[in-house]
Design a protein around this motif. Structure first.
Motif, PDB file in Angstrom:
ATOM      1  N   PHE A 267     -23.364 -28.001  89.263  1.00  0.00           N
ATOM      2  CA  PHE A 267     -23.306 -28.755  90.506  1.00  0.00           C
ATOM      3  C   PHE A 267     -24.319 -28.235  91.518  1.00  0.00           C
ATOM      4  O   PHE A 267     -25.036 -28.994  92.149  1.00  0.00           O
ATOM      5  N   LEU A 268     -24.396 -26.908  91.645  1.00  0.00           N
ATOM      6  CA  LEU A 268     -25.291 -26.358  92.650  1.00  0.00           C
ATOM      7  C   LEU A 268     -26.743 -26.673  92.329  1.00  0.00           C
ATOM      8  O   LEU A 268     -27.532 -26.964  93.211  1.00  0.00           O
TER       9      LEU A 268
ATOM     10  N   ASP B 255     -25.729 -38.598  97.665  1.00  0.00           N
ATOM     11  CA  ASP B 255     -25.846 -38.023  96.334  1.00  0.00           C
ATOM     12  C   ASP B 255     -25.690 -36.508  96.451  1.00  0.00           C
ATOM     13  O   ASP B 255     -25.592 -35.972  97.562  1.00  0.00           O
ATOM     14  N   PHE B 256     -25.642 -35.827  95.315  1.00  0.00           N
ATOM     15  CA  PHE B 256     -25.359 -34.402  95.328  1.00  0.00           C
ATOM     16  C   PHE B 256     -26.501 -33.581  95.907  1.00  0.00           C
ATOM     17  O   PHE B 256     -26.373 -32.390  96.121  1.00  0.00           O
ATOM     18  N   LYS B 257     -27.623 -34.235  96.142  1.00  0.00           N
ATOM     19  CA  LYS B 257     -28.711 -33.508  96.815  1.00  0.00           C
ATOM     20  C   LYS B 257     -28.566 -33.643  98.322  1.00  0.00           C
ATOM     21  O   LYS B 257     -29.507 -33.386  99.057  1.00  0.00           O
ATOM     22  N   SER B 258     -27.429 -34.104  98.754  1.00  0.00           N
ATOM     23  CA  SER B 258     -27.085 -34.328 100.149  1.00  0.00           C
ATOM     24  C   SER B 258     -28.011 -35.357 100.800  1.00  0.00           C
ATOM     25  O   SER B 258     -28.212 -35.372 101.996  1.00  0.00           O
TER      26      SER B 258
ATOM     27  N   SER C 200     -35.399 -31.512  89.222  1.00  0.00           N
ATOM     28  CA  SER C 200     -34.570 -32.517  88.552  1.00  0.00           C
ATOM     29  C   SER C 200     -35.343 -33.098  87.366  1.00  0.00           C
ATOM     30  O   SER C 200     -36.534 -33.356  87.444  1.00  0.00           O
TER      31      SER C 200
ATOM     32  N   ARG D  67     -33.651 -29.970  94.008  1.00  0.00           N
ATOM     33  CA  ARG D  67     -34.539 -31.091  94.312  1.00  0.00           C
ATOM     34  C   ARG D  67     -35.795 -31.120  93.453  1.00  0.00           C
ATOM     35  O   ARG D  67     -36.140 -32.124  92.863  1.00  0.00           O
TER      36      ARG D  67
ATOM     37  N   ARG E  86     -27.674 -29.262  90.889  1.00  0.00           N
ATOM     38  CA  ARG E  86     -27.877 -30.661  91.243  1.00  0.00           C
ATOM     39  C   ARG E  86     -28.066 -30.831  92.732  1.00  0.00           C
ATOM     40  O   ARG E  86     -28.849 -31.631  93.187  1.00  0.00           O
ATOM     41  N   ILE E  87     -27.292 -30.043  93.477  1.00  0.00           N
ATOM     42  CA  ILE E  87     -27.392 -30.187  94.926  1.00  0.00           C
ATOM     43  C   ILE E  87     -28.715 -29.657  95.436  1.00  0.00           C
ATOM     44  O   ILE E  87     -29.409 -30.282  96.216  1.00  0.00           O
TER      45      ILE E  87
ATOM     46  N   HIS F 116     -15.723 -28.164  91.958  1.00  0.00           N
ATOM     47  CA  HIS F 116     -15.657 -28.045  93.410  1.00  0.00           C
ATOM     48  C   HIS F 116     -14.527 -28.893  93.976  1.00  0.00           C
ATOM     49  O   HIS F 116     -14.035 -29.800  93.321  1.00  0.00           O
TER      50      HIS F 116
ATOM     51  N   GLU G 153     -16.519 -31.503  89.322  1.00  0.00           N
ATOM     52  CA  GLU G 153     -17.657 -30.628  89.054  1.00  0.00           C
ATOM     53  C   GLU G 153     -17.411 -29.192  89.509  1.00  0.00           C
ATOM     54  O   GLU G 153     -18.316 -28.545  90.055  1.00  0.00           O
TER      55      GLU G 153
ATOM     56  N   ALA H 292     -20.083 -24.830  99.444  1.00  0.00           N
ATOM     57  CA  ALA H 292     -21.240 -25.226  98.650  1.00  0.00           C
ATOM     58  C   ALA H 292     -22.082 -26.229  99.426  1.00  0.00           C
ATOM     59  O   ALA H 292     -23.283 -26.318  99.254  1.00  0.00           O
ATOM     60  N   TRP H 293     -21.451 -26.978 100.288  1.00  0.00           N
ATOM     61  CA  TRP H 293     -22.164 -28.061 100.976  1.00  0.00           C
ATOM     62  C   TRP H 293     -21.288 -28.554 102.109  1.00  0.00           C
ATOM     63  O   TRP H 293     -20.082 -28.733 101.930  1.00  0.00           O
TER      64      TRP H 293
END
Ligand SMILES: Nc1ncnc2c1ncn2[C@@H]1O[C@H](COP(=O)(O)OP(=O)(O)O)[C@@H](O)[C@H]1O
Ligand SMILES: [Mg+2]
Lengths: 293, 628
Positions: free
Chosen positions: A3-4, B467-470, A13, A10, A6-7, B413, B411, B434-435
């Motif tokens: 998950f991290l 999205d998960f990339k904020s 990917s 950038r 993915r977050i 979280h 996921e 995490a976010w």
């Protein structure tokens, strides 16, 4: 990928390789459901038929497809109308209806796609489609007294298509070797069939099978069917007048759809099939292929 | 190409040759045409004067029909049929049937001369008046019509089936009496249908389309006519045989249930289910009239006694304050937060108390669990992870505002919103942030995670998709009030309620609004989906079922107070609580009440089903387990 990643990942990917290596093309007829292309493909075809002197059907087809950063999503508008009424009022009714629907939806819906912020401010899509059909109805009522038309319109945006429908033209989703009718015929015999008063076979030959209880041009305050359906991935959207569906059996439609190289070839072949089965009525077909997701 | 022979609103070209007789023309040197009285698709009716009575003005009606057959044999057959039927009509004698005086054929035209009725047909009458006709008036006409149909159906040597009962074939004369006109003699002249036409008979019974004509069919058409008169809904403009979808009393509350029931019987699809004769229908109408005549207000006098608590309670457990939120059932344990600040763990089978964990604020959010840990959010601004086994604290996470959004696991979280206007995403193992995503207002809606996207409503009236990339993918800003309701995602479409009284359907990829369904009050209830329908509660006290693809209402069930909790579906039932203190179990397909279970306080949470038991909390401080 966690998950991290993915977050925050950038930069890293995984982008799909754009140039997928093609092997020798497969013959689609040998493989049920084989992908024709990775893009949307459209075909359309029309014929007066064998028995009729005039064509009173009308069609409209538009497809927009773009790619690139921040591309506008794929969109399309597909309309079939089957006119009725003496003294050429049928062909006028179907023509002005298709034009009214295409104009309204192109202007108020599709063109606004290019002003992306603006777009989300619009009316619900189903309301826009409903209004377009009602507007067509109003112009037929005022300009073509005694005339009428069926109308089936599919407005495709991204993964969904919103369908407006009146009468007995049909929209089908063809997937997995199956033909699913998405629309409901507004005909007397269909209603009797739904109520268990007639069998499908009786309905197909009933002397009053041409009686509609709802059509564009019927009068003010027309209620139209509007619904939204996901696009048939790895399959086809088929919109046609009863000159096709009342004449060519479903199995044959499916066979032609899956054995043709392109929806255009399929449409031409479907029209040929209807004509060789007697061509009792005008035939109009639009077919749209959707690649797998 | 479709050809039309007769359009619903106006018949044009095909009737051009009809109605052409000018006033002043004399037919058979006897009937002086005075005026056009009425014109249908196949015939015209003129008012005329019979010149054989020179000293009095004898008015007659002359009906003209045009023989369009080109084939001579056909042409002759049509004329012979016409003459045979005219002969039959001449033998009828009933005060409600106009007398037949004469008939003749001239080239392509056939004429029927009959008693002139000074009055108005019911279709014309309906056009003239505003609002529906009075029930007693309509019932009186109906009784007279039953009389005349009874006469026809028992005619000797052969019963006469009228076949075409409808408002335009019924006249009221200037004495107020009913007259049945148009014995379908014109049918002989009807050209075969070639192309598609718009408009159905509307009043004809279903079996008529299989070629059956019977007395029961006339009763159906009479029922259809009465339905039209009382509701003003023209059946020719509606789907055929859809009367049951337009109950009379739904459109006109002034009609009695008794009269409605008689008409419904006449309108049964199956001829066997209708009245056995016109006489039987007349008796039923008279009985209904008597009933409604005697009772002043029969419909408000009795309130139906509803079945209550017919369902079996397995156990209930009392906490120290209101339970406003929803229980979670995991591994045989019920976890539920309470306004007494505690998270309770109860044995799901027995209701036995296992442990409780104290927070410092009320708990409205539904807990979630991965089996090992239970996560509970509190209005004290914190999210707690406690062991499922004993309720021992594993970690605490602090947000900056009360938490009312229910946490969800995805996921690895925990996702939840807070009144601090942030979406929080927390590592489920150690409670580290995490976010955090700041938005325009408090988040009380439960986030929905799908693919690499998260969707949630906001009190600012927005619905967000990140999205998960904020990165914000889109924001739906068309709603006008807070979105407290939690979205659901079905086949690429999001559905959620809003305090602006609406249920929305929004395309999930780009946020386009597909449809909007309007309710009678704001809603904070979250939708559920089953069998192509969306179910949701509303502040207007209703539980709604709406077709997912079109946003059309299928049914609603009215409770006695706001429905703030969310429905759930189990097997073929909808379960939903109401502020009227009851838990409702409805038939999912029809919305019909199966049972209602009353508690001592409002139910604002969402029930949950596990092991064939229904669990929910009430403001009466109790947690209930019922047998489903
Ligand atoms: N005997 C009559 N006296 C007066 N008006 C009549 C009479 N018969 C018919 N009409 C009027 O003419 C209209 C059409 O007559 P009808 O017999 O129902 O013809 P159609 O076969 O075209 O339906 C009726 O609705 C009524 O208004
Ligand atoms: Mg008539």
């Amino acid at each position: 990928m966690t998950f991290l990643q993915r977050i925050f990942g950038r930069g890293q990917s995984a982008v799909q390789s754009p140039d997928r290596i093609e092997t020798a093309p497969l013959d689609p007829s040998t493989i049920e459901g084989a992908a024709l292309s990775d893009r949307i493909l459209v075909g359309a075809s029309q014929s007066t038929g064998v028995e009729r002197a005039h064509n009173e059907d009308a069609l409209f087809s538009l497809i927009g497809s773009s790619s690139g950063e921040a591309a506008v999503p794929d969109f399309g508008l597909f309309v079939v109308a089957d006119g009725m009424g003496g003294h050429r009022s049928g062909e006028v009714a179907s023509a002005i209806s298709v034009r009214a629907v295409a104009q309204r939806l192109a202007k108020d819906t599709l063109l606004r796609l290019f002003e992306s912020d603006d777009f989300l401010d619009g009316q619900p899509l189903q309301d826009q489609v409903r209004k377009a059909l009602q507007e067509a109805n109003n112009s037929v009522v005022s300009r073509v007294p005694g005339g009428g038309t069926t109308l089936t319109a599919a407005l495709m945006l991204g993964n969904q298509m919103t369908i407006g429908h009146v009468g007995d033209s049909r929209a089908y989703a063809l997937t997995n070797g199956q033909a699913k009718v998405l629309t409901r015929d507004h005909s007397l015999v269909k209603r009797l069939e739904e109520l268990g008063q007639l069998t499908e076979a009786e309905a197909a030959t009933h002397p009053q099978r041409n009686v509609l209880y709802k059509a564009i041009g019927q009068g003010a305050n027309l209620e139209v069917d509007v619904f939204t359906h996901p696009v048939p991935r790895n399959g086809f959207l088929l919109i046609c007048s009863d000159g096709l569906w009342g004449v060519v059996p479903e199995a044959e439609i499916l066979r032609i759809a899956w054995s043709s190289e392109h929806p255009q070839a399929a449409c031409d072949e479907l029209v040929r099939a209807a004509n060789s089965a007697g061509g009792p009525d005008n035939i109009t077909v639009i077919m749209v292929y959707f690649p797998p997701a | 190409m479709k050809r039309t022979t007769k359009a619903l609103s106006d018949a044009t070209s095909e009737t051009a040759q009809l109605g052409q007789l000018e006033p002043g023309v004399t037919l058979q040197e006897r009937y002086l045409v005075l005026a056009l009285q009425g014109a249908g698709g196949m015939s015209s009716v003129y008012r005329a004067r019979d010149l054989h009575f020179p000293n009095v003005t004898k008015a007659v009606a002359v009906k003209e029909m045009i023989n369009m057959a080109t084939d001579p044999t056909m042409h002759d057959m049509i004329v012979r049929n016409f003459e045979r039927e005219a002969d039959l009509l001449a033998t009828l004698s009933h005060p409600a049937i106009p007398r037949i005086y004469d008939y003749f054929t001239h080239e392509n035209n056939s004429y029927l001369v009959m008693e002139f009725i000074d009055g108005k047909d019911l279709e014309a009458l309906l056009r003239e008046i505003e609002g529906a006709l009075a029930e007693d008036q309509v019932v009186n006409w109906a009784i007279e019509l039953c009389d005349v149909l009874f006469y026809l159906h028992n005619h000797k040597p052969q019963p006469v089936i009228f076949r075409d009962v409808k408002p335009s074939n019924i006249m009221v004369d200037n004495h107020g009496s009913i007259r049945l006109i148009d014995f379908g003699i014109a049918r002989n002249f009807q050209p075969g249908q070639k192309g598609t036409m718009i408009g159905t008979d509307g009043y004809a019974p279903p079996e008529q389309y299989r070629g059956e004509a019977s007395p029961a069919g006339d009763l159906y058409a009479l029922g259809a006519t009465l339905h039209h008169l009382l509701t003003r809904k023209d059946p020719r403009a509606e789907p055929p045989f859809s009367f049951s979808e337009r109950p009379i009393r739904k459109l006109n509350q002034s009609v009695s249930t008794e009269t409605e029931a008689v008409i419904n019987t006449a309108l049964a699809y199956d001829p066997q289910d209708r009245f056995s004769s016109a006489e039987a229908m007349k008796s039923a109408l008279m009985a209904a009239a008597k009933e409604t005549g005697i009772l002043v207000s029969p419909r408000t006098a009795t309130t139906a006694i509803r079945p209550r608590n017919e369902v079996q309670e397995v156990w209930s457990f009392e906490c120290e304050d209101e339970i406003r939120g929803s229980p979670l059932v995991a591994k045989g344990v019920v976890y539920v937060g309470c306004y007494d600040n505690n998270l309770y763990a109860l044995n799901a089978e027995t209701g036995e108390f296992l442990w409780k964990f104290a927070t410092e604020g009320g708990i409205v959010a539904k807990p979630c669990s991965d089996g090992e840990l239970v996560y509970v959010a509190s209005e004290d601004t914190r999210l707690y992870a406690v062991s499922a086994e004993r309720g021992a604290l594993a970690w605490t996470y602090y947000s900056a505002g009360p938490i009312r959004s229910s946490p969800v696991i995805s996921e690895g979280h925990i996702f939840f919103g807070s009144d601090d206007a942030r979406l929080h995403v927390v590592n489920m193992f150690n409670g580290s942030a995490a976010w955090k995503q700041e938005v325009a207002g408090p988040i009380r809606s439960t986030p929905l995670i799908s693919g690499d996207r998260v969707y949630f409503g906001c009190e600012s009236s927005d619905l967000y998709c990140y999205d998960f990339k904020s990165e914000m993918k889109w924001r739906f800003g068309k709603a006008k009030r807070a979105i407290t309701s939690s979205p659901i995602l079905i086949e690429g479409m999001l559905y959620f309620g809003c305090k602006d009284w609406s249920l929305y359907a929004v395309e999930a990829e780009a946020g386009w609004q597909i449809w909007k369904f309007r309710m009678g009050q704001p809603t904070i209830s979250s939708p559920v989906f089953a069998e192509n329908r969306i179910y949701i509660g509303s502040g207007d006290g209703r539980i709604y079922a709406v077709e997912a693809k079109s946003g059309r209402e299928i049914w609603h069930h009215q409770t006695e107070h706001q429905v703030n909790g969310s429905p759930i579906i189990f097997e073929d039932s909808v379960y939903c609580g109401s502020v009227d203190n009851s838990m409702y179990c409805l038939d999912m397909r029809s919305g019909r009440l199966r049972w209602q279970f009353q508690t001592g306080g409002p139910i604002t949470g969402t029930p949950t089903v596990a092991n064939n038991r229904l669990y929910f909390g009430s403001h009466d401080h109790r947690v209930y387990a019922l047998l489903t």
